[in-house]
Structure formats: structure tokens, C-alpha cells
Write a protein that holds these residues in place. Sequence first.
Motif, PDB file in Angstrom:
ATOM      1  N   GLU A 259      -8.675  33.892 -16.728  1.00 46.88           N
ATOM      2  CA  GLU A 259      -8.320  35.153 -17.378  1.00 46.88           C
ATOM      3  C   GLU A 259      -9.593  35.846 -17.843  1.00 46.88           C
ATOM      4  N   PRO A 260      -9.565  37.172 -18.001  1.00 47.93           N
ATOM      5  CA  PRO A 260     -10.781  37.845 -18.489  1.00 47.93           C
ATOM      6  C   PRO A 260     -11.170  37.338 -19.884  1.00 47.93           C
ATOM      7  N   VAL A 261     -12.363  36.718 -19.977  1.00 44.80           N
ATOM      8  CA  VAL A 261     -12.846  36.221 -21.264  1.00 44.80           C
ATOM      9  C   VAL A 261     -14.236  36.752 -21.587  1.00 44.80           C
ATOM     10  N   HIS A 262     -14.926  37.252 -20.562  1.00 41.72           N
ATOM     11  CA  HIS A 262     -16.350  37.559 -20.717  1.00 41.72           C
ATOM     12  C   HIS A 262     -16.574  39.028 -20.367  1.00 41.72           C
ATOM     13  N   PRO A 263     -16.730  39.883 -21.399  1.00 47.14           N
ATOM     14  CA  PRO A 263     -16.718  41.333 -21.154  1.00 47.14           C
ATOM     15  C   PRO A 263     -18.035  41.918 -20.666  1.00 47.14           C
ATOM     16  N   THR A 264     -19.117  41.152 -20.674  1.00 48.11           N
ATOM     17  CA  THR A 264     -20.414  41.765 -20.395  1.00 48.11           C
ATOM     18  C   THR A 264     -21.229  40.823 -19.513  1.00 48.11           C
ATOM     19  N   VAL A 265     -22.540  41.011 -19.470  1.00 54.04           N
ATOM     20  CA  VAL A 265     -23.429  40.093 -18.747  1.00 54.04           C
ATOM     21  C   VAL A 265     -24.375  39.493 -19.779  1.00 54.04           C
ATOM     22  N   VAL A 266     -24.483  38.173 -19.817  1.00 57.48           N
ATOM     23  CA  VAL A 266     -25.384  37.514 -20.764  1.00 57.48           C
ATOM     24  C   VAL A 266     -26.426  36.727 -19.990  1.00 57.48           C
ATOM     25  N   MET A 267     -27.682  36.961 -20.339  1.00 59.35           N
ATOM     26  CA  MET A 267     -28.780  36.267 -19.667  1.00 59.35           C
ATOM     27  C   MET A 267     -29.664  35.628 -20.717  1.00 59.35           C
ATOM     28  N   SER A 268     -30.210  34.467 -20.379  1.00 64.41           N
ATOM     29  CA  SER A 268     -31.152  33.823 -21.281  1.00 64.41           C
ATOM     30  C   SER A 268     -32.289  33.212 -20.475  1.00 64.41           C
ATOM     31  N   ASN A 269     -33.480  33.763 -20.644  1.00 59.86           N
ATOM     32  CA  ASN A 269     -34.640  33.196 -19.969  1.00 59.86           C
ATOM     33  C   ASN A 269     -34.956  31.812 -20.495  1.00 59.86           C
ATOM     34  N   ALA A 270     -34.812  31.637 -21.812  1.00 56.52           N
ATOM     35  CA  ALA A 270     -35.288  30.405 -22.438  1.00 56.52           C
ATOM     36  C   ALA A 270     -34.502  29.190 -21.980  1.00 56.52           C
ATOM     37  N   VAL A 271     -33.186  29.335 -21.826  1.00 55.53           N
ATOM     38  CA  VAL A 271     -32.398  28.187 -21.406  1.00 55.53           C
ATOM     39  C   VAL A 271     -31.984  28.289 -19.936  1.00 55.53           C
ATOM     40  N   HIS A 272     -32.516  29.290 -19.237  1.00 58.50           N
ATOM     41  CA  HIS A 272     -32.335  29.387 -17.782  1.00 58.50           C
ATOM     42  C   HIS A 272     -30.887  29.463 -17.346  1.00 58.50           C
ATOM     43  N   VAL A 273     -30.172  30.415 -17.896  1.00 61.38           N
ATOM     44  CA  VAL A 273     -28.828  30.629 -17.392  1.00 61.38           C
ATOM     45  C   VAL A 273     -28.458  32.098 -17.570  1.00 61.38           C
ATOM     46  N   TYR A 274     -27.619  32.592 -16.694  1.00 65.90           N
ATOM     47  CA  TYR A 274     -27.130  33.951 -16.789  1.00 65.90           C
ATOM     48  C   TYR A 274     -25.710  33.971 -16.261  1.00 65.90           C
TER      49      TYR A 274
END
Lengths: 407, 97
Positions: A259-274
Motif C-alpha cells: 500500500e502507499p506508505v512512502h510519499p517522497t524520495v529519501v536518500m542518505s549518502n552516509a548509510v548508503h541507501v535511497y
Amino acid sequence: MTGPTAVPEHPEFLWRNPEPKPFYDIVVVGGGGHGLATAYYLARNHGITNVAVLEKGWLAGGNMARNTTIIRSNYLWDESSAIYEHSLKLWEGLEEDLGYPILFSQRGVLNLAHSLQDVRDSVRRVNANRLNGVDAEWVDAAGVKELCPIVNISPDVRYPVLGATYQPRGGIAKHDYVAWGFARRADELGIDLIQNCAVTGLDVIGGKVVGVRTTRGDIATGKVALAAAGHSSVLASMVGLRLPIQSHPLQGLVSELLEPVHPTVVMSNAVHVYVSQAHKGELVMGAGIDSFNGYGQRGAFHIIERQMSAALELFPIFARAHLLRTWAGIVDTTPDASPIVGLTPIENLYLNCGWGTGGFKATPGVGWCFAHTVAHDKPHPYNAPFTLERFTSGALVDEHGAAAVAH
Amino acid sequence: MQLISCPWCGPREEAEYHYGGQAHVAYPHEVGALSDADWAHYLFFRDNPRGPFAERWVHAAGCRRWFNAVRDTGTHEILAVYRIGEPQPELGRQASR
């Protein structure tokens, strides 16, 4: 459509599958997003239609099928923000221009900061972006929670969220539709898209490229434009050209449909995930590159494992989600995390490579600029800083802070 | 994850190692005489073949010693490992450039 047993009709073919002609004014090597966009803008902006796009596999089956589709323009340096912002502006009108749906969704991109130094760098980048007319703001941890309620902003984690840069105009698009949209229009304008056609050699006479040898025969040509991403070094070595590029596997993965749970885009250089959530509902995540040079389109599982542990700390809600699929593409990384787009020491041979982990967002922008470069034998102002010579002159465009790994 | 054979410790998981890029890149002689192009090639340009490639690894979570390997970058298969100072085995030499 009649009756309950009717199945959807086979979709119409979006492009022809022509046999290669003996001569083209321009041959584009690489039928991914960049190659297709370059071909399209050669026809649209410059009226050059005697063009072939050669693809060794199927259209858009390399990195164009393997990226995490994030689009943004919040790069630090003037040179980068100019070309990425040019691209973002083209994205904003691309559906109308191509007459094809691409599901471009400007849902905003958050780049998280996890340390005091991250915060300083992020605020600096926001200020630089604003000076360049790129929409950017700094949001604190509570602001991150407001934009994306499923992010864990507890201070009691290994890498707490201290805030983020936010680009509201950033977002995602449907990568396949983007490629098909470009391919369909390029085909309509008379460009030959030739699949299952691997380049095996480049003919150079008197310092000038004059032809391409392929698995489907030799093709004479006035100009050759390379847009082969991870395999650029292999092609360049055919004419003795050495590139400051290392090819690495970069892995991505998707969860089952949720189901839609994530409304945007989240990126993190420090922990290497997007992370973003695709229109269908799967969570789309990307990792950092595998450390070693590699052309096999797969990576090591411990990279995925680390990526997941980082993702779970940020998004505890993902703990019960099942993994659906993982894959890897081959990314062409450069020493300064910026691309190489321009002329080469060989006449009529042009280079577009080195986009590393972040080429998707540049697709329309680089297609526009690379087409200009090839048509006029002169770089477009937006790609003029991204020469091969900068590694000798020292005029690097160091985007490791804004570009490395996280895309 | 693959097993990589450290020349001192034997086969261990890939996660115990760090990658060091292309092997046998010597510091230039007479650095004062180098042109800008020569410096650029020493600093920024490395081979990037599809096929056998001589490269450095360090057994970071083990003996912490560096060694060289010849690995096929197309298949990721490790074809040979050898200690620093030993010559590169013949199998990869012709194709690694």
C-alpha cells in the motif's frame, strides 16, 4: 473487447526494427536512455535524421532498466547544477514534448544529514542551489518527519537524522516509459533503432572515424557518438583511447507491492541507501557500488545486507516487507564523480560517459547537449566544463559530496 | 559473496577484504620531468578491461596484508592470487591492458 475471456490486445509496436543501412550521417552507440534521447534531439533540434542507434542487446535493457529513477538537480557546483537543472526543466515538459506518458512525479527529494559535518555541507549545498536558481531548502528532523512520516528520527540510533536538504521539484519517473517515449518519437522522425547489434570495432583513417564494425555488418558513417555507460572503456580501447573510468556493479532491489506508505524520495549518502515507492507499489532501493571493477551485471549479497540494515534503521516499518528482486547495472565512475561529455582526440568521435551512479536524471538534459555537441562539433555551453581534458588541466568538478553513491 | 584466497591465510569471505584497484602501477621516475598529461595518467587513468585484470586486495579483517590477484571482470572469477613482489602470472598479462 467482448466477453469475460477477452485478453488485452497486443500493444502496437512503438518502433520499426529496420535492417542497418550501409551509411548513416551519425551512428549513436548505445540504445539506452542517453543514446535514445541524443538521437531524438538530433532530429528534433538539429534536423538530422539519417541516424542509427546501435544497441547490442534490447533497447533500454542496460542501466536504463536497472536504475532507481530518481530525478533531482541539487548539485553543489555551478557546472553541475546548470546541466542537471536544464535536464529537470526538460523533464517538466517531457510528456507533452514526447506525446507519451512517463509518470513523472515531482514528489520531492530529501537528502538526509546524519552528522554535524553532513549538516554543514547540506546547508552549504542548499545555499549554493538557491544562488543557482535551483529550488532547495533545509529542513530539520521534525520537518523530515512531516514530509515523510515513516522516517525514524529517534536520536537513539547509530546514525540519527539531524535534518535534510529538500528539493520539492525532484521526484521519480517510469524509466521504461521514458525510454519508449524517446524511442517512439525518434523512430517516427526517421531514425533507425537497431537492436542486437554489438559494435566490434571502429574504423579510423587519418585520425578521423569513418565507420563502425558490428555483429550485423560494417556501417560507414560521418560521426560516431558513444553513449555506452559502463562499457565506454571497452569501446574507447578499440581506438586506443584510454578513459579515466572504472566500471563497477551497482545494485538495486524492490520489495513486494505494498500500500502507499512512502510519499517522497529519501536518500542518505552516509548509510548508503535511497528509497522511493514506485507507482505500482514496490519499494525501490539502491545501494552503494560494489568495490571491485566488474562487468558482470550482478553484485555481492553482503552489499545488499548492509543496505537493508541501513534502510531498516531509517524505516523500521519495512521490517516485514519481503524482497522481490535484486539486480545490478554497470556504472562508469570517474575520479571527480562528474561525467565526461564532449569531443575526443579522434575527429568525429564524441564521448558521453562517466555518469556513474546518476545518469538517469540527466537523460533529457544530456541528450539535448550531446546532440548539440555532435551536430556542431562543439560542446554545448552546459557540457563544455565536462571535458576529457579536465583530468589533465586540473579543472575538476568534484561532486563527491552531492553525487557519490546516493542517487 | 565469493571466497577469495589470501596467499597467507587461505580462502576467506569477500567481506574480509578491501579492494585496492589496478596492480603494478609504479610511482613515476623523475617526477620533476613529468608532463601534465603524464601526471594525469598516473593520478586518474587506470585500465578498465572486460576480462582478466591484475588488481590489489588487502585482507583487512585477517592478516591485514596486501596481495595481488588476477580476476576476470566479466565473470568476477578469480584466476590467480600472488604475493606482492611476485611477478604477475602469465594468464592475465596479455589481456589486462
